[in-house]
Design a protein around this motif. Structure first.
Motif, PDB file in Angstrom:
ATOM      1  N   TRP A   1       0.823  -1.208   0.000  1.00 29.80           N
ATOM      2  CA  TRP A   1       0.000   0.000   0.000  1.00 29.80           C
ATOM      3  C   TRP A   1       0.861   1.263   0.000  1.00 29.80           C
ATOM      4  CZ3 TRP A   1       1.164  -2.875   4.185  1.00 29.80           C
ATOM      5  CH2 TRP A   1       1.631  -2.233   5.329  1.00 29.80           C
ATOM      6  N   GLU A   2       0.277   2.346  -0.519  1.00 29.97           N
ATOM      7  CA  GLU A   2       0.940   3.647  -0.554  1.00 29.97           C
ATOM      8  C   GLU A   2       0.698   4.344   0.778  1.00 29.97           C
ATOM      9  OE1 GLU A   2       1.210   7.712  -3.289  1.00 29.97           O
ATOM     10  OE2 GLU A   2      -0.265   6.145  -3.765  1.00 29.97           O
ATOM     11  N   THR A   3       1.768   4.597   1.518  1.00 30.29           N
ATOM     12  CA  THR A   3       1.639   5.062   2.892  1.00 30.29           C
ATOM     13  C   THR A   3       1.137   6.497   3.011  1.00 30.29           C
ATOM     14  OG1 THR A   3       4.007   5.626   2.867  1.00 30.29           O
ATOM     15  CG2 THR A   3       3.389   3.470   3.745  1.00 30.29           C
ATOM     16  N   ASP A   4       1.238   7.299   1.956  1.00 30.97           N
ATOM     17  CA  ASP A   4       0.709   8.660   1.999  1.00 30.97           C
ATOM     18  C   ASP A   4      -0.786   8.708   1.753  1.00 30.97           C
ATOM     19  OD1 ASP A   4       3.139   9.763   2.575  1.00 30.97           O
ATOM     20  OD2 ASP A   4       3.608  10.318   0.502  1.00 30.97           O
ATOM     21  N   ARG A   5      -1.368   7.607   1.294  1.00 30.24           N
ATOM     22  CA  ARG A   5      -2.791   7.589   0.950  1.00 30.24           C
ATOM     23  C   ARG A   5      -3.632   6.787   1.935  1.00 30.24           C
ATOM     24  NH1 ARG A   5      -4.017   8.662  -4.302  1.00 30.24           N
ATOM     25  NH2 ARG A   5      -6.174   8.624  -3.536  1.00 30.24           N
ATOM     26  N   VAL A   6      -3.099   5.683   2.430  1.00 35.07           N
ATOM     27  CA  VAL A   6      -3.845   4.864   3.378  1.00 35.07           C
ATOM     28  C   VAL A   6      -2.953   4.453   4.540  1.00 35.07           C
ATOM     29  CG1 VAL A   6      -5.485   3.978   1.678  1.00 35.07           C
ATOM     30  CG2 VAL A   6      -3.342   2.752   2.076  1.00 35.07           C
ATOM     31  N   ARG A   7      -3.581   4.229   5.686  1.00 35.23           N
ATOM     32  CA  ARG A   7      -2.876   3.841   6.905  1.00 35.23           C
ATOM     33  C   ARG A   7      -3.308   2.442   7.313  1.00 35.23           C
ATOM     34  NH1 ARG A   7      -3.971   3.822  12.389  1.00 35.23           N
ATOM     35  NH2 ARG A   7      -6.094   4.615  12.065  1.00 35.23           N
ATOM     36  N   LEU A   8      -2.342   1.593   7.600  1.00 32.88           N
ATOM     37  CA  LEU A   8      -2.642   0.245   8.067  1.00 32.88           C
ATOM     38  C   LEU A   8      -3.094   0.295   9.522  1.00 32.88           C
ATOM     39  CD1 LEU A   8      -2.567  -2.880   7.588  1.00 32.88           C
ATOM     40  CD2 LEU A   8      -0.239  -2.793   8.520  1.00 32.88           C
ATOM     41  N   ILE A   9      -4.245  -0.301   9.818  1.00 28.61           N
ATOM     42  CA  ILE A   9      -4.742  -0.363  11.187  1.00 28.61           C
ATOM     43  C   ILE A   9      -4.330  -1.682  11.837  1.00 28.61           C
ATOM     44  CG2 ILE A   9      -6.805  -0.346  12.649  1.00 28.61           C
ATOM     45  CD1 ILE A   9      -8.171   1.305  10.446  1.00 28.61           C
ATOM     46  N   ARG A  10      -4.641  -2.786  11.158  1.00 31.96           N
ATOM     47  CA  ARG A  10      -4.266  -4.104  11.674  1.00 31.96           C
ATOM     48  C   ARG A  10      -4.285  -5.107  10.525  1.00 31.96           C
ATOM     49  NH1 ARG A  10      -9.218  -2.866  13.634  1.00 31.96           N
ATOM     50  NH2 ARG A  10      -8.266  -2.176  15.572  1.00 31.96           N
ATOM     51  N   HIS A  11      -3.643  -6.236  10.730  1.00 31.18           N
ATOM     52  CA  HIS A  11      -3.672  -7.281   9.702  1.00 31.18           C
ATOM     53  C   HIS A  11      -3.587  -8.646  10.357  1.00 31.18           C
ATOM     54  CE1 HIS A  11       0.664  -8.409   9.804  1.00 31.18           C
ATOM     55  NE2 HIS A  11       0.832  -7.157  10.163  1.00 31.18           N
TER      56      HIS A  11
ATOM     57  N   ALA B   1     -12.269   9.556   7.867  1.00 33.49           N
ATOM     58  CA  ALA B   1     -12.613   8.514   8.834  1.00 33.49           C
ATOM     59  C   ALA B   1     -12.955   7.200   8.143  1.00 33.49           C
ATOM     60  CB  ALA B   1     -13.800   8.971   9.681  1.00 33.49           C
ATOM     61  N   GLU B   2     -12.834   7.150   6.828  1.00 34.95           N
ATOM     62  CA  GLU B   2     -13.264   5.986   6.066  1.00 34.95           C
ATOM     63  C   GLU B   2     -12.296   4.816   6.227  1.00 34.95           C
ATOM     64  OE1 GLU B   2     -14.765   4.788   1.567  1.00 34.95           O
ATOM     65  OE2 GLU B   2     -14.260   6.856   2.065  1.00 34.95           O
ATOM     66  N   LYS B   3     -12.865   3.646   6.544  1.00 28.00           N
ATOM     67  CA  LYS B   3     -12.075   2.429   6.709  1.00 28.00           C
ATOM     68  C   LYS B   3     -12.593   1.347   5.771  1.00 28.00           C
ATOM     69  CE  LYS B   3     -11.230   3.320  11.626  1.00 28.00           C
ATOM     70  NZ  LYS B   3     -11.400   2.805  13.005  1.00 28.00           N
ATOM     71  N   PHE B   4     -11.715   0.445   5.404  1.00 25.07           N
ATOM     72  CA  PHE B   4     -12.098  -0.686   4.568  1.00 25.07           C
ATOM     73  C   PHE B   4     -11.098  -1.808   4.783  1.00 25.07           C
ATOM     74  CE2 PHE B   4      -9.176   1.915   2.174  1.00 25.07           C
ATOM     75  CZ  PHE B   4      -8.353   1.020   1.518  1.00 25.07           C
ATOM     76  N   THR B   5     -11.472  -2.999   4.352  1.00 21.68           N
ATOM     77  CA  THR B   5     -10.618  -4.174   4.525  1.00 21.68           C
ATOM     78  C   THR B   5     -10.271  -4.769   3.167  1.00 21.68           C
ATOM     79  OG1 THR B   5     -11.581  -4.693   6.681  1.00 21.68           O
ATOM     80  CG2 THR B   5     -10.451  -6.482   5.539  1.00 21.68           C
ATOM     81  N   VAL B   6      -9.035  -5.189   3.024  1.00 17.33           N
ATOM     82  CA  VAL B   6      -8.585  -5.902   1.828  1.00 17.33           C
ATOM     83  C   VAL B   6      -8.211  -7.325   2.222  1.00 17.33           C
ATOM     84  CG1 VAL B   6      -6.794  -6.071   0.058  1.00 17.33           C
ATOM     85  CG2 VAL B   6      -7.765  -3.836   0.635  1.00 17.33           C
ATOM     86  N   VAL B   7      -8.824  -8.282   1.557  1.00 25.64           N
ATOM     87  CA  VAL B   7      -8.436  -9.688   1.719  1.00 25.64           C
ATOM     88  C   VAL B   7      -7.690 -10.099   0.455  1.00 25.64           C
ATOM     89  CG1 VAL B   7      -9.246 -12.063   1.920  1.00 25.64           C
ATOM     90  CG2 VAL B   7     -10.366 -10.245   3.235  1.00 25.64           C
ATOM     91  N   ALA B   8      -6.444 -10.478   0.618  1.00 26.18           N
ATOM     92  CA  ALA B   8      -5.630 -10.929  -0.513  1.00 26.18           C
ATOM     93  C   ALA B   8      -5.542 -12.446  -0.456  1.00 26.18           C
ATOM     94  CB  ALA B   8      -4.240 -10.308  -0.450  1.00 26.18           C
ATOM     95  N   ALA B   9      -5.766 -13.086  -1.608  1.00 21.65           N
ATOM     96  CA  ALA B   9      -5.840 -14.544  -1.609  1.00 21.65           C
ATOM     97  C   ALA B   9      -5.159 -15.157  -2.823  1.00 21.65           C
ATOM     98  CB  ALA B   9      -7.307 -14.994  -1.562  1.00 21.65           C
TER      99      ALA B   9
ATOM    100  N   THR C   1     -16.531  11.414   1.103  1.00 19.08           N
ATOM    101  CA  THR C   1     -16.326  11.192   2.525  1.00 19.08           C
ATOM    102  C   THR C   1     -16.427  12.492   3.293  1.00 19.08           C
ATOM    103  OG1 THR C   1     -14.835   9.373   1.994  1.00 19.08           O
ATOM    104  CG2 THR C   1     -14.753  10.228   4.231  1.00 19.08           C
ATOM    105  N   ASP C   2     -17.131  12.455   4.431  1.00 21.76           N
ATOM    106  CA  ASP C   2     -17.204  13.597   5.329  1.00 21.76           C
ATOM    107  C   ASP C   2     -15.979  13.570   6.227  1.00 21.76           C
ATOM    108  OD1 ASP C   2     -17.771  15.547   7.132  1.00 21.76           O
ATOM    109  OD2 ASP C   2     -19.851  14.931   7.471  1.00 21.76           O
ATOM    110  N   THR C   3     -15.182  14.628   6.207  1.00 24.24           N
ATOM    111  CA  THR C   3     -13.908  14.650   6.952  1.00 24.24           C
ATOM    112  C   THR C   3     -14.055  15.219   8.354  1.00 24.24           C
ATOM    113  OG1 THR C   3     -13.346  16.826   6.068  1.00 24.24           O
ATOM    114  CG2 THR C   3     -12.624  14.906   4.819  1.00 24.24           C
TER     115      THR C   3
END
Length: 284
Positions: free
Chosen positions: A102-112, A131-139, A268-270
């Protein structure tokens, strides 16, 4: 409280199957040997196509090579987590392996978390400045021709994993096609194809593919599945315009897959982002 600004943000996501992408011992700059040249090519592809989230499948990386690749990518504003490949036949030969970049200037890792070693990982992200969050599942799923005792448990784990997260994207080499597409092509679905179709219908995710082959053999097996709530703001899958690897005389073809991307835009509402944007990423 002051009203937040409603802004539009775009993220490009990709799934890339590229066996053997790693940094060998003693190389840190992407030069000098075939493996590190692959890493250099991977980084160039990500930057040139402005991709923020990448599922890297069948990487065949070991834990120490993931760390070396992390050091290389961090110099360009990217980071990586992953599950190492599993031993195959001997310690010198490994198979599988999945990572998320992931590009660190655009998204922040919360947990994995790793849900199935060498095959399935999940990472929760937050879009920086919102405040927008989402999950990526890589398989990286088992080949369709393998025994049901291997295929079924892996797909059961993938389905349970996706059901455990909100706003979940599934990216990767799933080694399966939807039954609808298979039947339209006049072929007979197999266990993995039925499992993919069940995953889509039971987890509220939507395919972005359009039936175009992502593999040299002609199958659309590399997928980006988006949350149904984002399907209207997500583009159809796009195959990157690159040439297949040309193996040298006496060597085997190492890359039969074509990278697949899609873009997602959301408003997104900031207002509520001040506290969450300042926290640090949590690593296992």
């Amino acid at each position: 409280p002051t009203a937040g600004k409603n802004i539009a943000r775009r993220l490009r996501l990709a799934t890339i199957n590229d066996p053997g992408v790693c940094m060998k011992s003693g190389t840190h700059d992407g030069h000098g040997d075939p493996a590190s040249r692959k890493a250099q090519r991977l980084k160039s592809m990500i930057i040139n196509h402005d991709i923020q989230i990448i599922s890297l499948t069948e990487s065949r990386q070991k834990r120490h090579t993931i760390k070396r690749l992390r050091g290389y990518l961090r110099g360009s504003g990217f980071d990586i987590i992953g599950t190492a490949a599993a031993p195959k036949h001997s310690r010198k030969h490994v198979a599988g392996g999945v990572s998320i970049i992931w590009e660190t200037d655009r998204v922040r890792l919360i947990r994995h978390k790793t849900h199935l070693k060498s095959r399935i990982i999940a990472a929760e992200f937050q879009i920086i400045g919102t405040a927008e969050k989402f999950t990526v599942v890589a398989a990286y799923m088992p080949n369709r021709g393998l025994a049901k005792t291997i295929v079924v448990p892996a797909w059961t784990t993938l389905t349970r994993t996706v059901l455990g997260y909100d706003k979940c994207w599934v990216l990767g080499d799933l080694n399966a096609e939807t039954t609808q597409h298979i039947l339209q092509c006049g072929r007979d679905p197999v266990t993995a194809d039925y499992a993919l179709t069940d995953l889509i219908t039971t987890t509220n995710i939507t395919p972005t593919g359009e039936g175009r082959a992502t593999h040299r053999s002609g199958g659309e097996i590399d997928h980006i599945l988006c949350p149904t709530e984002h399907s209207s703001s997500t583009s159809r899958a796009h195959l990157l315009p690159i040439n297949w690897d040309t193996p040298k005389q006496g060597t085997k073809q190492t890359n039969n897959h074509q990278p697949t991307t899609t873009s997602c835009s959301s408003h997104t509402d900031t207002t509520k982002t001040a506290a969450t944007a300042a926290t640090h990423a949590h690593w296992e």
